[in-house]
Design a protein around this motif. Structure first.
Motif: not given
Length: 490
Positions: A213-220, A477-486
């Motif tokens: 019943g936990d929220c299932k989060i895909e492994h990264t 800096v924000f754009v750089f980490f936003s693009v990398k964010y997954t």
């Protein structure tokens, strides 16, 4: 500033209680009662003769007694504590009422965050105009009594909705879950395992977390050093959560780490936004503020920040989003990160306009020989309206985008905590702003950029340009980490 900082730190307390023990509903209910008690104490401190200082005689004002100060500050800090349970939970609890599996409700949830921020600013606009006028002209007793009554009505109305609410159960202390992952990863640091065993174990635990019943989060694959928190040798006991965690727990910690750079960008935004209540006001004091015989208090222009929100939210929700939706294909128009990026850019435009106005103001002061005297410069204060208006618009993009982003991207078991974590940037932004001013004052020495007595003799324009540079540096800096964010949630 100390009290305001406290109001943005206490949400960490309320968030931990909500996520770990009480749930968001009971946290809001209990802390609203605390807030209401603080408002009552504040009203009494301004109303009851024995609880407020004696009237001034000419310029001599009798100091408050120990009892009077105690009642006043008890009321203020009860409000700060009550805020701690309301701020991080209300937006999350409101968003919980929408079914994320229903496409139409997902669209409405995006609008909910816009109108949530809108209603906050309706209250701010009324308090900064109507209530301030009542306090100044009718007395602090009535000025505090009115919001006290409305806070009581708001609490009652919250309870009236109880039969209609959807509730999320607390899932244990999020801090404990994070610490278990870090400890387990450290304890298993030197453990050897095959890639096949690694893949098999994570698939097994993914299925287990889903079935329990936990929220299932895909492994990264990011932050792979944490994966060993879910790795033990075959045959070893699996009952110690400080040596073996679920993949869900590991991924929750990874999400927090990926959120950190996005969170940090909000600190710089708060530095720029805090100028509304500090140096924008100082700038306005040195400009012409009269219309006929009426003198405009410089802090009053803060209403244009709020007015900007009241104008921008309906335009954004009803006009901009439908237009942008045709190009992006997204129900909400922009992604949350795109929206935050636009807010960062507009905040820099606001400071740019403030710097230009200050440059013109100082040049006029020099031309008219007003530098030494510190007299008001004949430049109307209404030239400040664009900088206030732009900063309000920046808030519509950044603050609303941030609320939605942290709600959507944070783990289900940590939503209140992540909302409180996001609010903490306001406190840190104020502290950083104070630190920057202190450092600038020290480095500029006797030619201080921001003199405390006469800003005509300083260089407030240099300081504003410094903040513009800081804001521009923050954007890439924000754009750089936003693009990398997954972040993938299934």
């Amino acid at each position: 500033m100390t009290w305001q900082g406290t109001c943005y730190i206490t949400p960490l307390i309320g968030a931990l209680i909500a996520d770990a023990y009480w749930g968001r509903y009971w946290t809001i209910a209990c802390f609203s009662a605390i807030y209401f008690a603080g408002m009552i104490a504040l009203t009494l401190s301004a109303s009851v003769p024995g609880l407020k200082p004696a009237k001034c005689i000419g310029s001599l004002c009798p100091p408050a007694t120990t009892v009077q100060s105690t009642v006043l500050f008890s009321g203020l800090y009860l409000i700060a504590l009550g805020t701690g349970g309301i701020k991080p939970c209300v937006s999350s609890f409101g968003a919980d009422q929408f079914d994320k599996t229903d496409p139409s409700e997902r669209v409405r949830k995006a609008s909910f965050f816009n109108w949530f921020y809108f209603t906050i600013n309706v209250g701010a606009f009324v308090s900064s105009t109507v209530l301030v006028w009542i306090q100044e002209n009718c007395g602090w007793e009535l000025g505090f009594l009115i919001p006290t009554v409305f806070m009581g009505l708001a609490t009652i109305s919250f309870f009236f909705g109880t039969p209609l609410y959807r509730f999320q159960k607390p899932k244990g202390s999020p801090i404990t879950r994070v610490c278990q992952v870090l400890v387990a990863a450290y304890r298993n640091l030197n453990l050897k395992f095959s890639e096949e065993y690694h893949t098999h174990l994570f698939e097994t635990w993914d299925m287990s977390s889903s079935n329990t019943g936990d929220c299932k989060i895909e492994h990264t694959d990011g932050y792979k050093f944490l994966d060993k928190a879910a790795i033990i040798s075959e045959g070893e006991a699996k009952s110690d959560p400080w040596k073996l965690c679920t993949v869900t727990q590991v991924e929750e910690v990874k999400i927090m780490l990926r959120l950190f750079p996005i969170w940090a960008s909000g600190i710089i935004f708060s530095v720029l936004h805090s100028q509304i209540y500090t140096l924008f006001v100082q700038q306005g004091r040195s400009m012409r503020r009269t219309i006929g015989s009426f003198e405009i208090p410089p802090a009053t222009l803060g209403m244009f920040d709020t007015a900007s929100v009241l104008i921008s939210v309906p335009i954004y929700d009803r006009i901009i989003v439908p237009c942008v939706r045709r190009f992006t294909g997204l129900a909400k128009g922009f992604t949350e990160l795109q929206r935050m990026g636009i807010g960062l850019f507009v905040s820099v435009l606001s400071l740019t306009f403030a710097a230009i106005v200050e440059t013109v103001r100082l040049q006029l002061a020099r031309d008219l020989d007003l530098v030494e005297s510190g007299d008001t410069v004949p430049l109307t204060i209404f030239w400040q309206i664009p900088q206030y208006f732009l900063m309000g618009t920046a808030g519509v993009f950044f603050f609303v985008g941030r609320i939605e982003f942290f709600y959507e991207q944070s783990p289900d078991s940590m939503r209140s905590l992540c909302s409180a974590w996001a609010l903490l940037t306001t406190t840190l932004g104020n502290y950083l702003s104070s630190m920057i001013i202190t450092v600038v004052a020290y480095l500029s020495g006797k030619d201080c950029w921001i003199p405390s007595d006469n800003i005509n003799n300083g260089h407030l324009d240099y300081f504003f340009w410094l903040l513009v540079c800081l804001g521009f540096f923050n954007i890439p800096v924000f754009v750089f980490f936003s693009v990398k964010y997954t972040h993938k949630k299934v």
